[in-house]
Design an enzyme around this catalytic site. Structure first.
Site, short mmCIF file in Angstrom:
data_model
loop_
_atom_site.label_atom_id
_atom_site.label_comp_id
_atom_site.label_asym_id
_atom_site.label_seq_id
_atom_site.Cartn_x
_atom_site.Cartn_y
_atom_site.Cartn_z
N ARG A 52 -33.12 28.09 1.53
CA ARG A 52 -32.07 28.97 1.02
C ARG A 52 -31.01 28.15 0.29
O ARG A 52 -30.67 27.03 0.70
CB ARG A 52 -31.39 29.75 2.16
CG ARG A 52 -32.33 30.70 2.90
CD ARG A 52 -32.73 31.88 2.03
NE ARG A 52 -33.56 32.84 2.76
CZ ARG A 52 -34.88 32.84 2.73
NH1 ARG A 52 -35.53 31.91 2.02
NH2 ARG A 52 -35.57 33.76 3.40
N ARG A 79 -8.22 36.97 -12.84
CA ARG A 79 -9.40 36.35 -12.24
C ARG A 79 -10.53 36.40 -13.26
O ARG A 79 -11.07 37.48 -13.57
CB ARG A 79 -9.80 37.09 -10.96
CG ARG A 79 -8.78 36.96 -9.83
CD ARG A 79 -8.57 35.52 -9.44
NE ARG A 79 -7.77 35.39 -8.22
CZ ARG A 79 -7.39 34.22 -7.71
NH1 ARG A 79 -7.73 33.09 -8.34
NH2 ARG A 79 -6.67 34.17 -6.60
N ALA A 91 -3.06 33.85 -1.00
CA ALA A 91 -4.23 33.23 -0.37
C ALA A 91 -4.46 31.87 -0.99
O ALA A 91 -3.97 31.57 -2.08
CB ALA A 91 -5.46 34.11 -0.54
N LEU A 93 -7.27 28.08 -0.77
CA LEU A 93 -8.37 27.32 -0.19
C LEU A 93 -7.87 26.32 0.84
O LEU A 93 -6.74 25.82 0.76
CB LEU A 93 -9.10 26.55 -1.30
CG LEU A 93 -9.75 27.38 -2.41
CD1 LEU A 93 -10.23 26.45 -3.52
CD2 LEU A 93 -10.91 28.18 -1.84
N PRO A 130 -22.08 36.37 3.66
CA PRO A 130 -22.87 35.51 4.53
C PRO A 130 -24.31 35.27 4.07
O PRO A 130 -24.95 34.33 4.55
CB PRO A 130 -22.84 36.22 5.89
CG PRO A 130 -22.50 37.64 5.57
CD PRO A 130 -21.61 37.58 4.36
N GLY A 131 -24.81 36.08 3.14
CA GLY A 131 -26.14 35.84 2.63
C GLY A 131 -26.18 34.76 1.56
O GLY A 131 -27.26 34.26 1.23
N GLU A 135 -18.50 30.70 3.27
CA GLU A 135 -17.05 30.91 3.23
C GLU A 135 -16.59 31.76 4.41
O GLU A 135 -17.12 32.84 4.66
CB GLU A 135 -16.64 31.59 1.93
CG GLU A 135 -15.14 31.87 1.87
CD GLU A 135 -14.71 32.62 0.63
OE1 GLU A 135 -13.50 32.77 0.42
OE2 GLU A 135 -15.60 33.07 -0.14
#
Length: 217
Positions: A52, A79, A91, A93, A130-131, A135
């Site tokens: 993956r 963005r 927000a 990182l 999640p796939g 993050e």
């Protein structure tokens, strides 16, 4: 081969995500990005060998800032991947090695909105995709808001940030009408209203351990 169909679990304990360790036989970075990388891993699962690709992310924090009138701080900025100036919440990182997530959230609130908060709590946590990415993002609730008194110098997409205080219920209405779609804003607004309706009993300590923080794995 017979078709494999999902089966209903007989487990009736409270639902919770389940950590699982698998045998990773290869892990390599196929693309080095400016902020994050794309990693390829091969691992064993369900009697098969799988490969993956996923975004190897630094993790991030976001802030739902509420003032004494129950208004939520929103910022609007450009963005490029979605070609929108979208409404968001502050927000950033976790791209400073070893930085505490709470300290990062406090820094981002000051840098993006020139604000300080006297009271902090953990409001929500989520994994963004999640796939395809590892993050993880922690959302803090910040209250007792005041100005820092030292405006931050902003550049690039942040140079024309627009700031607005909006009643929390109005933000939730915009989410449900699909007028705003930034994931941190969506989750933060819905979580804040749900927490408010429960007398803020679901809030966590700002120092609560964060097991899914990519920096801690």
């Amino acid at each position: 081969m017979p078709e494999q169909v999902p089966h209903e679990s007989a487990d009736r304990t409270p639902i919770a995500d389940e950590p699982l360790s698998v045998d990773v036989t290869e892990s390599r970075v196929g693309f080095h990005g400016r902020v994050w990388d794309v990693r390829t891993e091969t691992f064993a699962y369900n009697d098969a060998t799988l490969t993956r690709d996923f975004v190897d992310h630094t993790g991030a924090v976001a802030i739902v800032a509420l003032d004494d009138q129950g208004r939520m701080l929103l910022i609007k900025q450009y963005r490029h991947p979605i070609r929108h100036r979208d409404w968001e919440i502050p927000a950033g990182l976790l791209d400073v090695a070893g930085e505490d997530p709470l300290a990062a959230a406090q820094r981002e609130l000051a840098e993006e909105a020139d604000l300080f908060a006297a009271e902090w709590n953990v409001l929500a946590e989520f994994v963004n995709s999640p796939g395809g990415s590892n993050e993880a993002l922690r959302v803090y609730l910040a209250r007792g808001i005041s100005a820092t008194g030292a405006p931050f110098e902003r550049t690039a997409e942040e140079a024309d940030i627009e700031v607005r205080w909006v009643d929390l219920d109005e933000v939730v209405d915009a989410v449900l009408a699909r007028r705003v779609q930034n994931v941190s804003l969506v989750i933060g607004a819905l979580a804040a209203r749900a927490a408010r309706e429960r007398g803020w009993a679901s809030l966590g300590s700002p120092e609560e351990p964060w097991t899914r923080n990519p920096q801690a794995l």
